[in-house]
Design an enzyme around this catalytic site. Structure first.
Site, short mmCIF file in Angstrom:
data_model
loop_
_atom_site.label_atom_id
_atom_site.label_comp_id
_atom_site.label_asym_id
_atom_site.label_seq_id
_atom_site.Cartn_x
_atom_site.Cartn_y
_atom_site.Cartn_z
N TYR A 1 0.96 -13.50 -2.49
CA TYR A 1 0.92 -12.09 -2.92
C TYR A 1 1.94 -11.84 -4.02
O TYR A 1 1.62 -11.29 -5.08
CB TYR A 1 1.19 -11.18 -1.72
CG TYR A 1 1.14 -9.71 -2.05
CD1 TYR A 1 -0.08 -9.08 -2.33
CD2 TYR A 1 2.30 -8.93 -2.06
CE1 TYR A 1 -0.13 -7.73 -2.63
CE2 TYR A 1 2.25 -7.58 -2.35
CZ TYR A 1 1.04 -6.99 -2.63
OH TYR A 1 0.99 -5.64 -2.93
N THR B 1 -10.79 1.08 -9.25
CA THR B 1 -11.39 0.03 -8.43
C THR B 1 -10.78 0.06 -7.03
O THR B 1 -9.59 0.34 -6.87
CB THR B 1 -11.21 -1.36 -9.06
OG1 THR B 1 -9.83 -1.73 -9.04
CG2 THR B 1 -11.70 -1.37 -10.50
N GLY B 2 -11.60 -0.23 -6.05
CA GLY B 2 -11.14 -0.17 -4.67
C GLY B 2 -10.65 1.23 -4.30
O GLY B 2 -9.69 1.37 -3.54
N SER C 1 2.97 -4.41 -7.56
CA SER C 1 3.74 -4.19 -6.34
C SER C 1 5.19 -4.51 -6.62
O SER C 1 5.49 -5.34 -7.50
CB SER C 1 3.23 -5.09 -5.21
OG SER C 1 4.15 -5.13 -4.13
N GLY D 1 -6.72 3.98 0.90
CA GLY D 1 -5.35 3.65 0.54
C GLY D 1 -4.88 4.24 -0.77
O GLY D 1 -5.21 5.36 -1.14
N ILE D 2 -4.08 3.45 -1.49
CA ILE D 2 -3.52 3.90 -2.76
C ILE D 2 -4.64 4.21 -3.76
O ILE D 2 -4.57 5.18 -4.51
CB ILE D 2 -2.55 2.85 -3.33
CG1 ILE D 2 -1.29 2.76 -2.45
CG2 ILE D 2 -2.16 3.18 -4.77
CD1 ILE D 2 -0.32 1.67 -2.86
N GLY D 3 -5.69 3.40 -3.77
CA GLY D 3 -6.79 3.63 -4.69
C GLY D 3 -7.44 4.98 -4.49
O GLY D 3 -7.73 5.70 -5.46
#
Length: 260
Positions: free
Chosen positions: A152, A13-14, A139, A18-20
């Site tokens: 967050y 997902t996403g 995270s 970036g990291i995805g």
């Protein structure tokens, strides 16, 4: 090394940036059929072109049940989903006393409910088949609670509990649920944050990063932003390691001073 995922379907997902995107790339490079989602078709098309011919994207907003179902159905058209990586999330720096109820709910919806909605659909099928692996991208902020990123940190901490609780439902089934906990990574959004910080402070980006590791993360052992590709490799290894279930894998550059 052959991770045994050739021809298998992996949802990230996403996964458009970036990291995805790095995770999607790593699965694709190992031969998986990769499904990513986002909100802009043109961005998804570009990401899929970058990732490779076995990458497919669908516009699906996981902040709605309809979006989650669309993504699950789109993936299932190719083959049963063997891997699900819940990567969607938001972050910003804020003053706890200024964060409204509405913003708190936005955080919970983006950082937790997106993963809950798609997992509810995909995991049920995995359990029925007795095969599958789900990874939540948390995270280091989930453990190293951050005072100017309270929503967050809180939602990422909750993700650790969610993942472990879900893993309790996999006992003896061949299905696994784990969490991957990256540190500060050189994604577009993080690099943009440091560029803005450097501009505000009248410094270069390198100077802003040096000060960040000197004053904000002095315990970080690598003293540099993490290459997203490293997370891609790490998540594939975690997702395919049958000895790992109900665990959290840290990849934070040594920021958290812990032997576990």
């Amino acid at each position: 090394m052959d991770f045994g995922i050739k021809g298998k379907v992996a949802i990230v997902t996403g996964g458009g940036s970036g990291i995805g995107k790095a995770i999607a790339q790593a699965f694709h490079d190992e031969g998986a059929i990769v499904i990513i989602n986002g909100r802009t078709q043109s961005k998804l098309d570009t990401a899929c072109q970058d990732i490779g011919p076995n990458a497919h994207g669908i516009v699906a907003d996981l902040q709605t049940p309809e979006g989650a179902k669309a993504l699950a159905d789109f993936a299932a058209e190719r083959a049963p989903v063997s891997y699900l990586v819940n990567n969607i999330g938001v972050f910003d720096v804020n003053d706890f006393f200024e964060v409204t109820d509405e913003r708190w709910l936005e955080y919970f919806d983006a950082n937790l409910m997106t993963g809950i909605r798609i997992t509810r659909l995909v995991m049920k099928d995995m359990l029925e088949r007795g095969e599958g692996s789900i990874v939540f991208i948390a995270s280091e902020a989930a453990v190293r609670s951050i005072g100017n990123m309270v929503p967050y940190s809180t939602t990422k901490s909750a993700m650790l509990g969610l993942s472990r609780a879900l893993s309790e439902n996999t006992r003896g089934t061949g299905v696994r649920v784990t969490t991957y906990m990256p540190g500060t990574t050189a994604t577009e959004s993080v690099q943009g944050y440091f560029e803005g910080l450097a501009k505000d402070q009248g410094k270069t980006v390198d100077e802003a990063l040096t000060d960040f590791y000197r004053y904000v993360q002095p315990g970080n052992l690598s003293q540099q932003l993490i290459d997203p590709a490293m997370h891609g490799r790490g998540v594939v290894q975690l997702a395919t390691n049958t000895a790992m279930n109900g665990v959290c894998h840290r990849a934070d550059g040594g920021t958290i001073r812990s032997i576990l």
